[in-house]
Scaffold this motif. Structure first.
Motif, PDB file in Angstrom:
ATOM      1  N   ALA A 278       0.835  -1.396  -0.483  1.00 13.26           N
ATOM      2  CA  ALA A 278       0.021  -0.046  -0.216  1.00 13.26           C
ATOM      3  C   ALA A 278       0.725   1.241  -0.176  1.00 13.26           C
ATOM      4  N   PHE A 279       2.012   0.743   0.408  1.00 12.51           N
ATOM      5  CA  PHE A 279       2.667   2.877   0.703  1.00 12.51           C
ATOM      6  C   PHE A 279       3.485   2.531  -0.370  1.00 12.51           C
ATOM      7  N   LEU A 280       3.601   1.131  -1.131  1.00 11.74           N
ATOM      8  CA  LEU A 280       5.059   2.129  -2.448  1.00 11.74           C
ATOM      9  C   LEU A 280       3.608   2.129  -3.380  1.00 11.74           C
ATOM     10  N   HIS A 281       2.471   2.090  -3.159  1.00 17.85           N
ATOM     11  CA  HIS A 281       1.283   1.728  -4.196  1.00 17.85           C
ATOM     12  C   HIS A 281       0.945   3.935  -3.829  1.00 17.85           C
ATOM     13  N   VAL A 282       1.707   4.502  -2.820  1.00 14.31           N
ATOM     14  CA  VAL A 282       1.677   5.798  -2.734  1.00 14.31           C
ATOM     15  C   VAL A 282       2.655   6.481  -2.635  1.00 14.31           C
ATOM     16  N   LEU A 283       3.518   5.859  -2.570  1.00 16.52           N
ATOM     17  CA  LEU A 283       5.398   7.311  -2.583  1.00 16.52           C
ATOM     18  C   LEU A 283       5.495   7.936  -3.361  1.00 16.52           C
ATOM     19  N   ASP A 284       5.035   8.020  -4.558  1.00 14.90           N
ATOM     20  CA  ASP A 284       5.392   8.595  -5.428  1.00 14.90           C
ATOM     21  C   ASP A 284       4.603   9.730  -6.003  1.00 14.90           C
ATOM     22  N   ARG A 285       3.622   9.453  -5.611  1.00 12.52           N
ATOM     23  CA  ARG A 285       2.226  10.972  -5.329  1.00 12.52           C
ATOM     24  C   ARG A 285       2.729  11.886  -3.910  1.00 12.52           C
ATOM     25  N   LEU A 286       3.373  11.432  -3.107  1.00 14.92           N
ATOM     26  CA  LEU A 286       3.017  12.142  -2.136  1.00 14.92           C
ATOM     27  C   LEU A 286       4.070  13.551  -2.082  1.00 14.92           C
ATOM     28  N   ALA A 287       3.313  14.677  -1.716  1.00 16.88           N
ATOM     29  CA  ALA A 287       4.046  15.493  -1.886  1.00 16.88           C
ATOM     30  C   ALA A 287       5.052  16.049  -0.471  1.00 16.88           C
ATOM     31  N   GLY A 288       4.775  15.976   0.390  1.00 17.03           N
ATOM     32  CA  GLY A 288       5.254  16.070   1.295  1.00 17.03           C
ATOM     33  C   GLY A 288       7.573  16.221   1.964  1.00 17.03           C
ATOM     34  N   GLU A 289       8.013  17.149   1.668  1.00  9.71           N
ATOM     35  CA  GLU A 289       9.603  16.874   1.816  1.00  9.71           C
ATOM     36  C   GLU A 289       9.371  15.429   2.909  1.00  9.71           C
ATOM     37  N   LEU A 290       9.063  14.967   4.395  1.00  8.68           N
ATOM     38  CA  LEU A 290       8.736  13.974   4.870  1.00  8.68           C
ATOM     39  C   LEU A 290       7.645  13.295   5.387  1.00  8.68           C
TER      40      LEU A 290
END
Length: 368
Positions: A75-87
């Motif tokens: 699930a995390f890899l599914h969304v990782l590339d879409r995250l906007a945060g630096e952290l």
């Protein structure tokens, strides 16, 4: 300096009785620069009804209901590339954050810009959120870390009030990348710089349903070091269904089942496979740290490097990608590094295994 944006990722599967508090605790942070992505892993309880109550309540919230259970890592890899945060903070749906969680972590990342991850203290609670004990991580990292030196801080950004920032400095420990071992609280308590997560992003086929902290914390630490905050900033809920700690620390000593410990060992070997399969990539950017990275998974298991590198499962990984390691490090360095870890006898046996594999028509070298 702009305050860093944080991406909270709440991953839920059948924690309908807890996930609402997890979401509320993110929305209650006294640090406003964040987004929160809630992923439901094909729950069959009332989780989606609970999550639906939060829709349209805050523009920083986003929701996605998955048709299949991808487990935490998937699930995390599914969304990782879409995250906007630096952290990035990966929140277990059965845990919850205290209001100062984001601010303390963000301040420490600003004050220690070169580190890859921070880990806060946890308050262990029962299923209803009642305190049980104060966790255990301080006992681990105090052996190897060094106090934070405020004079070396390169940040003029004041997220915390001065008194709180001084408290953070007093209660923080910096751990250098060359220090192997497990120094951190579990799961939710950790916050990563996103570019390091992307840097060591694994193939799902390699890591399977590994816990995210089990893979990312040792890897990111070995790349850039970490820092720990000896203050309880989140709650780790113990309710009998936890993957690892099913009982409170006694005292400050995590209790694991034998099966959970074995799963952790197997999953951490995924780090070795990821490194070996991309050896040239990592050596080109972290040449000095490549073999330190390769060593990192062994120490949390409490075994010697010799025992770890002579483990048949690890030797299979090395054999699969031996040509890649040779291309990255050269024959002399590879021979010296593996002989130092396996011993002369173990290294000779490994070379014999490698020769046998190459002679087979179905050899998997660099194909696995």
């Amino acid at each position: 300096m702009t305050a860093p944006k944080i991406s909270f990722v709440i991953i839920n599967h059948n924690y309908g009785q807890y996930v609402g508090q997890a979401i509320s605790s993110v929305l209650s942070q006294d640090y406003a620069e964040f987004e929160c992505v809630v992923l439901d892993n094909a729950s069959t309880d009332d989780s989606r009804d609970v999550i639906a109550r939060f829709e349209n309540t805050d523009p920083r919230l986003a929701f996605e209901c998955l048709d299949d259970n991808l487990h935490q890592m998937g699930a995390f890899l599914h969304v990782l590339d879409r995250l906007a945060g630096e952290l990035v903070c990966i929140v277990d749906a059965d845990d919850f954050l205290f209001a100062n969680f984001a601010a303390f972590h963000a301040q420490l990342h600003c004050d220690c810009p070169t580190i890859g991850a921070t880990s806060g203290g946890v308050l262990e609670t029962d299923h209803a959120g009642r305190p049980l004990s104060s966790g255990f991580a301080w006992l681990l990292h105090r052996r190897v870390g060094s106090p934070l030196d405020p004079d070396r801080s390169h940040s003029d950004h004041m997220i915390l009030e001065r008194r709180e920032r001084e408290l953070l400095w007093q209660q923080s420990t910096v751990i250098e990348p060359h220090e192997p071992g497990w120094h951190w609280s579990p799961g939710t308590a950790n916050m990563y710089k996103r570019h390091y997560l992307v840097r060591c992003k694994p193939s799902l086929a390699v890591v399977g349903n590994a816990a995210t902290d089990n893979y990312f914390m040792p890897f990111v630490h070995a790349l850039a070091g970490s820092a720990c905050i000896d203050l309880p900033l989140s709650a780790y809920r113990i309710h009998g269904g936890n993957v690892h700690g099913a009982q409170p620390s006694l005292p400050n000593l995590r209790t694991f089942s034998k099966a959970a410990h074995q799963r952790s060992r197997v999953r951490r070997s995924a780090m070795v496979r990821e490194l070996a399969s991309r050896a040239r990539d990592f050596v080109s950017t972290h040449g000095h740290a490549f073999w330190t990275l390769m060593d990192a998974p062994s120490v949390p298991d409490g075994i010697s490097l010799k025992a770890y590198f002579n483990d048949p499962a690890i030797q299979d990984i090395l054999a699969d990608h031996f040509d890649e390691i040779l291309a990255a490090c050269g024959e002399a360095e590879t021979r010296e590094a593996l002989r130092a870890r396996m011993g002369r006898k173990g290294y000779k046996q490994f070379l014999a295994l490698q020769g046998q594999r190459k002679s087979r028509p179905d050899s998997r070298a660099d194909g696995g």
